[in-house]
Structure formats: C-alpha cells, structure tokens
Write a protein that holds these residues in place. Sequence first.
Motif, PDB file in Angstrom:
ATOM      1  N   PRO A  14       0.829  -1.212   0.000  1.00 37.45           N
ATOM      2  CA  PRO A  14       0.000   0.000   0.000  1.00 37.45           C
ATOM      3  C   PRO A  14       0.864   1.264   0.000  1.00 37.45           C
ATOM      4  N   LYS A  15       0.459   2.235  -0.781  1.00 37.81           N
ATOM      5  CA  LYS A  15       1.168   3.508  -0.855  1.00 37.81           C
ATOM      6  C   LYS A  15       0.139   4.612  -1.050  1.00 37.81           C
ATOM      7  N   ASP A  16       0.183   5.597  -0.186  1.00 41.42           N
ATOM      8  CA  ASP A  16      -0.781   6.698  -0.226  1.00 41.42           C
ATOM      9  C   ASP A  16      -2.215   6.181  -0.160  1.00 41.42           C
ATOM     10  N   GLY A  17      -2.410   5.136   0.624  1.00 41.39           N
ATOM     11  CA  GLY A  17      -3.757   4.625   0.831  1.00 41.39           C
ATOM     12  C   GLY A  17      -4.283   3.727  -0.262  1.00 41.39           C
ATOM     13  N   THR A  18      -3.455   3.405  -1.224  1.00 38.28           N
ATOM     14  CA  THR A  18      -3.924   2.536  -2.303  1.00 38.28           C
ATOM     15  C   THR A  18      -2.827   1.545  -2.672  1.00 38.28           C
ATOM     16  N   TYR A  19      -3.127   0.646  -3.579  1.00 37.77           N
ATOM     17  CA  TYR A  19      -2.151  -0.346  -4.019  1.00 37.77           C
ATOM     18  C   TYR A  19      -2.591  -0.886  -5.380  1.00 37.77           C
ATOM     19  N   SER A  20      -1.662  -1.514  -6.064  1.00 40.29           N
ATOM     20  CA  SER A  20      -1.988  -2.130  -7.344  1.00 40.29           C
ATOM     21  C   SER A  20      -1.900  -3.644  -7.209  1.00 40.29           C
ATOM     22  N   VAL A  21      -2.365  -4.346  -8.211  1.00 43.18           N
ATOM     23  CA  VAL A  21      -2.342  -5.806  -8.210  1.00 43.18           C
ATOM     24  C   VAL A  21      -1.761  -6.290  -9.532  1.00 43.18           C
ATOM     25  N   ASP A  22      -0.685  -7.048  -9.436  1.00 42.41           N
ATOM     26  CA  ASP A  22      -0.131  -7.679 -10.626  1.00 42.41           C
ATOM     27  C   ASP A  22      -0.886  -8.991 -10.863  1.00 42.41           C
ATOM     28  N   HIS A  23      -1.218  -9.261 -12.122  1.00 44.89           N
ATOM     29  CA  HIS A  23      -1.976 -10.481 -12.409  1.00 44.89           C
ATOM     30  C   HIS A  23      -1.696 -10.954 -13.833  1.00 44.89           C
ATOM     31  N   SER A  24      -1.947 -12.207 -14.068  1.00 45.58           N
ATOM     32  CA  SER A  24      -1.773 -12.773 -15.405  1.00 45.58           C
ATOM     33  C   SER A  24      -2.692 -12.056 -16.384  1.00 45.58           C
ATOM     34  N   ALA A  25      -2.203 -11.868 -17.597  1.00 43.91           N
ATOM     35  CA  ALA A  25      -2.983 -11.147 -18.597  1.00 43.91           C
ATOM     36  C   ALA A  25      -3.661 -12.066 -19.598  1.00 43.91           C
ATOM     37  N   SER A  26      -3.448 -13.384 -19.478  1.00 45.90           N
ATOM     38  CA  SER A  26      -4.089 -14.326 -20.393  1.00 45.90           C
ATOM     39  C   SER A  26      -5.512 -14.621 -19.932  1.00 45.90           C
ATOM     40  N   ALA A  27      -6.325 -15.107 -20.859  1.00 42.58           N
ATOM     41  CA  ALA A  27      -7.694 -15.518 -20.548  1.00 42.58           C
ATOM     42  C   ALA A  27      -7.795 -17.029 -20.677  1.00 42.58           C
ATOM     43  N   VAL A  28      -8.434 -17.627 -19.717  1.00 40.97           N
ATOM     44  CA  VAL A  28      -8.547 -19.085 -19.653  1.00 40.97           C
ATOM     45  C   VAL A  28      -9.719 -19.560 -20.520  1.00 40.97           C
ATOM     46  N   LEU A  29      -9.522 -20.676 -21.207  1.00 45.58           N
ATOM     47  CA  LEU A  29     -10.568 -21.262 -22.037  1.00 45.58           C
ATOM     48  C   LEU A  29     -11.009 -22.586 -21.419  1.00 45.58           C
ATOM     49  N   VAL A  30     -12.285 -22.668 -21.050  1.00 48.66           N
ATOM     50  CA  VAL A  30     -12.850 -23.859 -20.396  1.00 48.66           C
ATOM     51  C   VAL A  30     -13.915 -24.462 -21.301  1.00 48.66           C
ATOM     52  N   ASP A  31     -13.875 -25.793 -21.468  1.00 49.36           N
ATOM     53  CA  ASP A  31     -14.820 -26.452 -22.366  1.00 49.36           C
ATOM     54  C   ASP A  31     -16.132 -26.775 -21.656  1.00 49.36           C
ATOM     55  N   PRO A  32     -17.143 -27.258 -22.389  1.00 49.62           N
ATOM     56  CA  PRO A  32     -18.448 -27.542 -21.780  1.00 49.62           C
ATOM     57  C   PRO A  32     -18.424 -28.630 -20.708  1.00 49.62           C
ATOM     58  N   ALA A  33     -17.332 -29.382 -20.616  1.00 51.95           N
ATOM     59  CA  ALA A  33     -17.202 -30.388 -19.559  1.00 51.95           C
ATOM     60  C   ALA A  33     -16.573 -29.808 -18.302  1.00 51.95           C
ATOM     61  N   GLY A  34     -16.257 -28.504 -18.313  1.00 48.28           N
ATOM     62  CA  GLY A  34     -15.647 -27.861 -17.162  1.00 48.28           C
ATOM     63  C   GLY A  34     -14.167 -28.136 -17.036  1.00 48.28           C
ATOM     64  N   ARG A  35     -13.494 -28.360 -18.178  1.00 50.49           N
ATOM     65  CA  ARG A  35     -12.055 -28.624 -18.172  1.00 50.49           C
ATOM     66  C   ARG A  35     -11.330 -27.489 -18.894  1.00 50.49           C
ATOM     67  N   GLN A  36     -10.141 -27.172 -18.428  1.00 54.97           N
ATOM     68  CA  GLN A  36      -9.337 -26.152 -19.104  1.00 54.97           C
ATOM     69  C   GLN A  36      -8.689 -26.785 -20.330  1.00 54.97           C
ATOM     70  N   VAL A  37      -8.990 -26.229 -21.491  1.00 51.62           N
ATOM     71  CA  VAL A  37      -8.442 -26.783 -22.729  1.00 51.62           C
ATOM     72  C   VAL A  37      -7.377 -25.896 -23.352  1.00 51.62           C
ATOM     73  N   GLY A  38      -7.226 -24.686 -22.826  1.00 54.21           N
ATOM     74  CA  GLY A  38      -6.223 -23.786 -23.379  1.00 54.21           C
ATOM     75  C   GLY A  38      -6.407 -22.380 -22.852  1.00 54.21           C
ATOM     76  N   LEU A  39      -5.881 -21.422 -23.607  1.00 52.85           N
ATOM     77  CA  LEU A  39      -6.012 -20.024 -23.204  1.00 52.85           C
ATOM     78  C   LEU A  39      -5.827 -19.102 -24.396  1.00 52.85           C
ATOM     79  N   PHE A  40      -6.225 -17.876 -24.199  1.00 52.53           N
ATOM     80  CA  PHE A  40      -5.981 -16.800 -25.155  1.00 52.53           C
ATOM     81  C   PHE A  40      -4.913 -15.898 -24.539  1.00 52.53           C
ATOM     82  N   ARG A  41      -3.881 -15.609 -25.312  1.00 52.41           N
ATOM     83  CA  ARG A  41      -2.809 -14.751 -24.831  1.00 52.41           C
ATOM     84  C   ARG A  41      -2.911 -13.365 -25.468  1.00 52.41           C
TER      85      ARG A  41
END
Length: 201
Positions: free
Chosen positions: A153-180
């Motif tokens: 926290p700095k000056d009452g706020t903070y940032s969050v680093d996070h992955s920028a890819s998007a996860v791709l999940v199939d109709p069976a609820g399994r991760q099949v890949g991602l979009f970068r």
Amino acid sequence: MILIAAVAAALGLWLGLRQLQAPALPSLDAAVLYPAPRALPDFRLTRSDGNALTLADWKGHWTVAFFGFTNCPDVCPTTLTTFKQVHKQLGDAGVADRVRFDFISVDPQRDTPELLARYVGYFSKDFVAATGPDEALLPLTRALGMVYARGEPKDGTYSVDHSASAVLVDPAGRQVGLFRPPFEAARMAADLEKLARTGGR
C-alpha cells in the motif's frame, strides 16, 4: 473363423469407442490449446448478484475467464472492451448463448459485489463478475496456471499484478487452453464460433 471373429470384435469395439468420444477440436487461430484437457478442482466464489460461482457454472457451454480487478488502469478495461466486441460478433453469428465471459476479481478487499456489478455491467450485462477470499482464489488460479500478487500500500492505495491471459474452459468444465494478449476480437470470435459449433472435446 475364430481369428476373423476376433478381428471383427476388435474392430467393432474400436468403432464403438470412436462414436462415444466427443469430436476433436477444430484448428484455431488465436487460442493456444493444450495437448489434453486439464481437470479443474471445484471452487466457490461469490458473484456480483450474491449467488455462488462454482465449477458447475462452467459446464454446458464454453467459458472465457479473465482474472483482474476494477482499479486496473489499462489491461482489464482493454480486455473487457475486446470481450464486448467478441460477444457482439458471436451474437451476430447466432452462438452467443454457447459462450460466456467471466471476470474474476483478485482484489476482493476493494471489489465489492456492487462495484463489480457496475464495472462489468458497463461492458455487457451478460458478463459474469465474481470474487472471493484468497483461500478460494489461490487454489483456482494455481490450477489454471494464473498468478496474482498485491503490491505494498502507498498513499492509501495499491496495485495488483496479475496474469494477462484468458482461460478457455470447455463444456465439460475442463481447461483446454487459453488466449494470450494482445487480444484481437475478430480472431477470438472466429475461434469461439468454431468451438461453439463443434461442441465439447
């Protein structure tokens, strides 16, 4: 005769198994597909409407999930703007109901349900917004190969680093890949339309 019968039985079994298997995924342009789908652990987050978001909600359709936070200065709003364009193109193609977009906040301390609803609703009323405590977020992000970390926290706020890819999940609820990134709406929409018309894997 016994040999012929054995070969015929083996061939019949092979054909039967082939029919039981879901169709293979088509060749895609923007998405990066894994060699095999990855099973995901069950999870429980809280949606902006107060209802639970669990693995069961990721079944029965294709899901594109992105992890971010509402105070994100650039990546998150840019990504959701692209997803809005993709969603429109899928609607024009008549398959928007087969693909959902989830925005999951990794900043639950600041991203209240009300704030998440307003933020994601600005891009599309059809998008789902959810968050949860680190005890729920960490196992899910790790299972998906995503990461996040909050800054000091700095000056009452903070940032969050996070992955920028998007996860791709199939109709069976399994991760099949991602979009970068960088995400391109036309290429993403073309991939998701193919998947929506193909079904599961």
